[in-house]
Scaffold this active site. Structure first.
Site, PDB file in Angstrom:
ATOM      1  N   TYR A   1      63.617  57.505  62.292  1.00 23.21           N
ATOM      2  CA  TYR A   1      63.225  58.858  61.891  1.00 23.21           C
ATOM      3  C   TYR A   1      61.952  58.785  61.049  1.00 23.21           C
ATOM      4  O   TYR A   1      61.781  57.864  60.247  1.00 23.21           O
ATOM      5  CB  TYR A   1      64.359  59.503  61.080  1.00 23.21           C
ATOM      6  CG  TYR A   1      64.076  60.925  60.660  1.00 23.21           C
ATOM      7  CD1 TYR A   1      64.021  61.946  61.598  1.00 23.21           C
ATOM      8  CD2 TYR A   1      63.848  61.254  59.329  1.00 23.21           C
ATOM      9  CE1 TYR A   1      63.751  63.260  61.224  1.00 23.21           C
ATOM     10  CE2 TYR A   1      63.586  62.562  58.936  1.00 23.21           C
ATOM     11  CZ  TYR A   1      63.545  63.557  59.893  1.00 23.21           C
ATOM     12  OH  TYR A   1      63.269  64.847  59.515  1.00 23.21           O
TER      13      TYR A   1
ATOM     14  N   ASP B   1      57.884  69.691  60.426  1.00 23.21           N
ATOM     15  CA  ASP B   1      57.965  70.837  59.512  1.00 23.21           C
ATOM     16  C   ASP B   1      58.008  72.159  60.286  1.00 23.21           C
ATOM     17  O   ASP B   1      58.790  72.310  61.197  1.00 23.21           O
ATOM     18  CB  ASP B   1      56.809  70.794  58.497  1.00 23.21           C
ATOM     19  CG  ASP B   1      56.979  69.685  57.456  1.00 23.21           C
ATOM     20  OD1 ASP B   1      58.107  69.210  57.279  1.00 23.21           O
ATOM     21  OD2 ASP B   1      55.984  69.280  56.832  1.00 23.21           O
TER      22      ASP B   1
ATOM     23  N   ASP C   1      59.526  64.592  61.965  1.00 18.64           N
ATOM     24  CA  ASP C   1      59.673  65.871  61.272  1.00 18.64           C
ATOM     25  C   ASP C   1      58.326  66.598  61.352  1.00 18.64           C
ATOM     26  O   ASP C   1      57.366  66.207  60.691  1.00 18.64           O
ATOM     27  CB  ASP C   1      60.037  65.539  59.814  1.00 18.64           C
ATOM     28  CG  ASP C   1      60.203  66.740  58.928  1.00 18.64           C
ATOM     29  OD1 ASP C   1      59.952  67.868  59.377  1.00 18.64           O
ATOM     30  OD2 ASP C   1      60.600  66.523  57.753  1.00 18.64           O
TER      31      ASP C   1
ATOM     32  N   ASN D   1      72.012  65.673  58.948  1.00 15.96           N
ATOM     33  CA  ASN D   1      71.070  65.112  57.982  1.00 15.96           C
ATOM     34  C   ASN D   1      71.856  64.572  56.778  1.00 15.96           C
ATOM     35  O   ASN D   1      72.351  65.340  55.969  1.00 15.96           O
ATOM     36  CB  ASN D   1      70.102  66.225  57.548  1.00 15.96           C
ATOM     37  CG  ASN D   1      69.114  65.777  56.486  1.00 15.96           C
ATOM     38  OD1 ASN D   1      69.037  64.600  56.146  1.00 15.96           O
ATOM     39  ND2 ASN D   1      68.346  66.720  55.955  1.00 15.96           N
TER      40      ASN D   1
ATOM     41  N   HIS E   1      61.053  67.728  65.412  1.00 14.30           N
ATOM     42  CA  HIS E   1      61.742  68.983  65.100  1.00 14.30           C
ATOM     43  C   HIS E   1      60.826  69.960  64.382  1.00 14.30           C
ATOM     44  O   HIS E   1      59.977  69.590  63.588  1.00 14.30           O
ATOM     45  CB  HIS E   1      63.076  68.767  64.377  1.00 14.30           C
ATOM     46  CG  HIS E   1      63.031  68.098  63.039  1.00 14.30           C
ATOM     47  ND1 HIS E   1      62.619  68.727  61.902  1.00 14.30           N
ATOM     48  CD2 HIS E   1      63.399  66.846  62.675  1.00 14.30           C
ATOM     49  CE1 HIS E   1      62.731  67.893  60.881  1.00 14.30           C
ATOM     50  NE2 HIS E   1      63.186  66.739  61.317  1.00 14.30           N
TER      51      HIS E   1
ATOM     52  N   GLU F   1      61.004  73.638  62.280  1.00 13.23           N
ATOM     53  CA  GLU F   1      61.975  74.427  61.523  1.00 13.23           C
ATOM     54  C   GLU F   1      61.554  75.887  61.394  1.00 13.23           C
ATOM     55  O   GLU F   1      60.386  76.233  61.626  1.00 13.23           O
ATOM     56  CB  GLU F   1      62.200  73.792  60.143  1.00 13.23           C
ATOM     57  CG  GLU F   1      61.010  73.884  59.219  1.00 13.23           C
ATOM     58  CD  GLU F   1      61.002  72.799  58.141  1.00 13.23           C
ATOM     59  OE1 GLU F   1      61.511  71.683  58.373  1.00 13.23           O
ATOM     60  OE2 GLU F   1      60.458  73.077  57.061  1.00 13.23           O
TER      61      GLU F   1
ATOM     62  N   GLU G   1      70.375  72.625  59.134  1.00 14.74           N
ATOM     63  CA  GLU G   1      70.059  72.043  57.816  1.00 14.74           C
ATOM     64  C   GLU G   1      71.027  72.534  56.744  1.00 14.74           C
ATOM     65  O   GLU G   1      71.451  73.693  56.764  1.00 14.74           O
ATOM     66  CB  GLU G   1      68.602  72.391  57.458  1.00 14.74           C
ATOM     67  CG  GLU G   1      68.148  71.934  56.080  1.00 14.74           C
ATOM     68  CD  GLU G   1      68.056  70.413  55.914  1.00 14.74           C
ATOM     69  OE1 GLU G   1      69.001  69.698  56.311  1.00 14.74           O
ATOM     70  OE2 GLU G   1      67.050  69.951  55.354  1.00 14.74           O
TER      71      GLU G   1
ATOM     72  N   CYS H   1      61.667  71.565  50.728  1.00 15.02           N
ATOM     73  CA  CYS H   1      62.751  70.657  51.125  1.00 15.02           C
ATOM     74  C   CYS H   1      63.973  71.506  51.463  1.00 15.02           C
ATOM     75  O   CYS H   1      64.310  72.444  50.741  1.00 15.02           O
ATOM     76  CB  CYS H   1      63.085  69.700  49.977  1.00 15.02           C
ATOM     77  SG  CYS H   1      64.678  68.877  50.207  1.00 15.02           S
TER      78      CYS H   1
ATOM     79  N   ASP I   1      57.224  67.597  48.795  1.00 19.21           N
ATOM     80  CA  ASP I   1      57.414  68.022  50.188  1.00 19.21           C
ATOM     81  C   ASP I   1      57.351  69.550  50.271  1.00 19.21           C
ATOM     82  O   ASP I   1      58.361  70.221  50.471  1.00 19.21           O
ATOM     83  CB  ASP I   1      58.795  67.500  50.632  1.00 19.21           C
ATOM     84  CG  ASP I   1      59.094  67.771  52.081  1.00 19.21           C
ATOM     85  OD1 ASP I   1      58.167  68.063  52.854  1.00 19.21           O
ATOM     86  OD2 ASP I   1      60.293  67.704  52.442  1.00 19.21           O
TER      87      ASP I   1
ATOM     88  N   ARG J   1      65.121  73.097  64.205  1.00 24.50           N
ATOM     89  CA  ARG J   1      65.872  73.020  62.948  1.00 24.50           C
ATOM     90  C   ARG J   1      65.976  74.427  62.381  1.00 24.50           C
ATOM     91  O   ARG J   1      64.984  75.156  62.358  1.00 24.50           O
ATOM     92  CB  ARG J   1      65.118  72.112  61.979  1.00 24.50           C
ATOM     93  CG  ARG J   1      65.545  72.285  60.523  1.00 24.50           C
ATOM     94  CD  ARG J   1      64.968  71.229  59.620  1.00 24.50           C
ATOM     95  NE  ARG J   1      64.836  71.688  58.252  1.00 24.50           N
ATOM     96  CZ  ARG J   1      64.429  70.929  57.241  1.00 24.50           C
ATOM     97  NH1 ARG J   1      64.105  69.667  57.447  1.00 24.50           N
ATOM     98  NH2 ARG J   1      64.330  71.435  56.031  1.00 24.50           N
TER      99      ARG J   1
HETATM  100  C1  LIG Z   1      64.914  65.793  56.473  1.00 23.45           C
HETATM  101  C2  LIG Z   1      63.803  66.248  55.604  1.00 23.45           C
HETATM  102  O1  LIG Z   1      63.201  67.388  56.168  1.00 23.45           O
HETATM  103  C3  LIG Z   1      62.705  65.183  55.524  1.00 23.45           C
HETATM  104  O2  LIG Z   1      61.541  65.571  55.364  1.00 23.45           O
HETATM  105  O3  LIG Z   1      63.016  64.008  55.578  1.00 23.45           O
HETATM  106  C4  LIG Z   1      64.237  66.555  54.142  1.00 23.45           C
HETATM  107  C5  LIG Z   1      64.954  65.414  53.465  1.00 23.45           C
HETATM  108  C6  LIG Z   1      65.074  65.517  51.952  1.00 23.45           C
HETATM  109  O4  LIG Z   1      64.172  66.073  51.296  1.00 23.45           O
HETATM  110  O5  LIG Z   1      66.034  64.988  51.415  1.00 23.45           O
HETATM  111  C7  LIG Z   1      65.053  67.844  54.128  1.00 23.45           C
HETATM  112  O6  LIG Z   1      66.274  67.778  54.285  1.00 23.45           O
HETATM  113  O7  LIG Z   1      64.439  68.910  53.975  1.00 23.45           O
HETATM  114 MG   LIG Z   2      61.185  67.535  56.078  1.00 27.06          MG
END
Ligand SMILES: C[C@](O)(C(=O)O)[C@H](CC(=O)O)C(=O)O
Ligand SMILES: [Mg+2]
Length: 297
Positions: A48, A91, A89, A213, A116, A118, A191, A126, A62, A161
């Protein structure tokens, strides 16, 4: 030596076949290309590529600061180092449906097996923090439709997502998941599910693979692979786990250096030079050099 000999097309086809097997596929997050090699060597089914890790590596939170160019470059570096499929990811897809289409083609060119997109508003947050918002169903559907139409390799996995669970509840998440599948999503990433029953409910509602996740310090409990397999989950990600482990070790090491004036006490915890070279396949490079220099006509 160098990069994986498996083409991106073959990785995508293999990923599709593995998904069809119904077996739970485990995708730890690779925080760099070297860790992708370790994930492969340890027998996992995929790698991943996390947005949270990519941002953190750059010293950033993030919150949608990274660009498509940065994500694609890192995805290529990681994906080419392993024969495993890489799931990235993407986004929110970096903009409106036209941008989403370009994101898909760019990440496809980077060699990933899937990605993915979202349904959060831009700038995203996040998924396990409070205060995020999602777009309406129509906008979310347009993103996924644009993504599915843009790919050139039909085996590139387009995963939708949805972040709506934390905002409007489970029923809304199920409704959204169904609409995203109708729009062309090949898989669903619900999520911030609260418990196993919620994963099970999403699983029952859609006919496509479902991802769980297992990020630490988030809203979901850390279920075991057998618990997830029992409720029919198809892919599990551990997105930030290796970075957290590595940074935990780095912090303890630096503290020891400050306290003790040397790293002697830490050496047993370190990956050895020999093990690193083994992972890098150093020997193959030596053999290559030897064959070049001893070659005679
Ligand atoms: C899966 C996720 O989108 C990621 O960017 O890895 C994050 C992981 C995290 O911040 O713990 C998310 O769940 O948004
Ligand atoms: Mg992410």
């Amino acid at each position: 030596m160098l990069y994986s000999n498996v083409s991106a097309a073959d990785k995508r086809a293999a990923f599709r076949a593995e998904l069809a097997s119904g077996r739970l596929l485990r995708f730890p997050g690779a925080f760099n290309p070297l860790s992708a090699k370790l994930i492969e060597e340890k027998g996992f089914e995929g790698v991943y590529i996390s947005g949270a890790v990519l941002s953190a590596e750059l010293g950033l939170p993030d919150i949608g600061l990274t660009t498509l160019t940065e994500v694609a470059a890192r995805s290529q570096q990681i994906a080419r180092m392993t024969s495993l499929p890489a799931l990235v990811d993407a986004d929110t897809g970096f903009g409106e449906p036209m941008n989403v289409a370009r994101t898909v083609q760019t990440l496809e060119d980077a060699g990933v097996a899937g990605l993915h997109i979202e349904d959060q508003v831009n700038p995203k947050r996040c998924g396990h923090l409070d205060g995020k918002s999602v777009v309406d169903a129509d906008t979310a559907v347009k993103r996924i439709r644009a993504a599915a139409d843009a790919r050139r390799d039909p085996n590139l996995l387009i995963m939708a997502r949805t972040d709506i669970r934390a905002i409007d509840g489970l029923a809304a998440a199920i409704d959204r998941a169904k609409r995203l599948v109708d729009a062309g999503a090949d898989a669903i990433f619900p999520e911030a599910m609260r418990d196993l029953a919620e994963f099970e409910a999403v699983r029952a509602a859609v006919d496509v693979p479902v991802l769980a996740n297992m990020t630490e310090f988030g809203k979901s409990e850390l279920f075991s692979t057998s618990q997830l397999a029992d409720v029919g989950i198809n892919i599990v990600i551990y997105p930030v786990s290796l970075l957290r482990l590595a940074m935990g070790a780095a912090e303890r090491g630096l503290d020891a250096l400050v306290a003790e004036g040397s790293l002697n006490s830490q050496v047993p915890a370190m990956q050895t030079r020999a093990r690193l070279y083994e992972l890098l396949d150093y020997e193959a490079y030596n053999a290559f050099d030897t064959s070049v220099y001893t070659f005679t006509l």
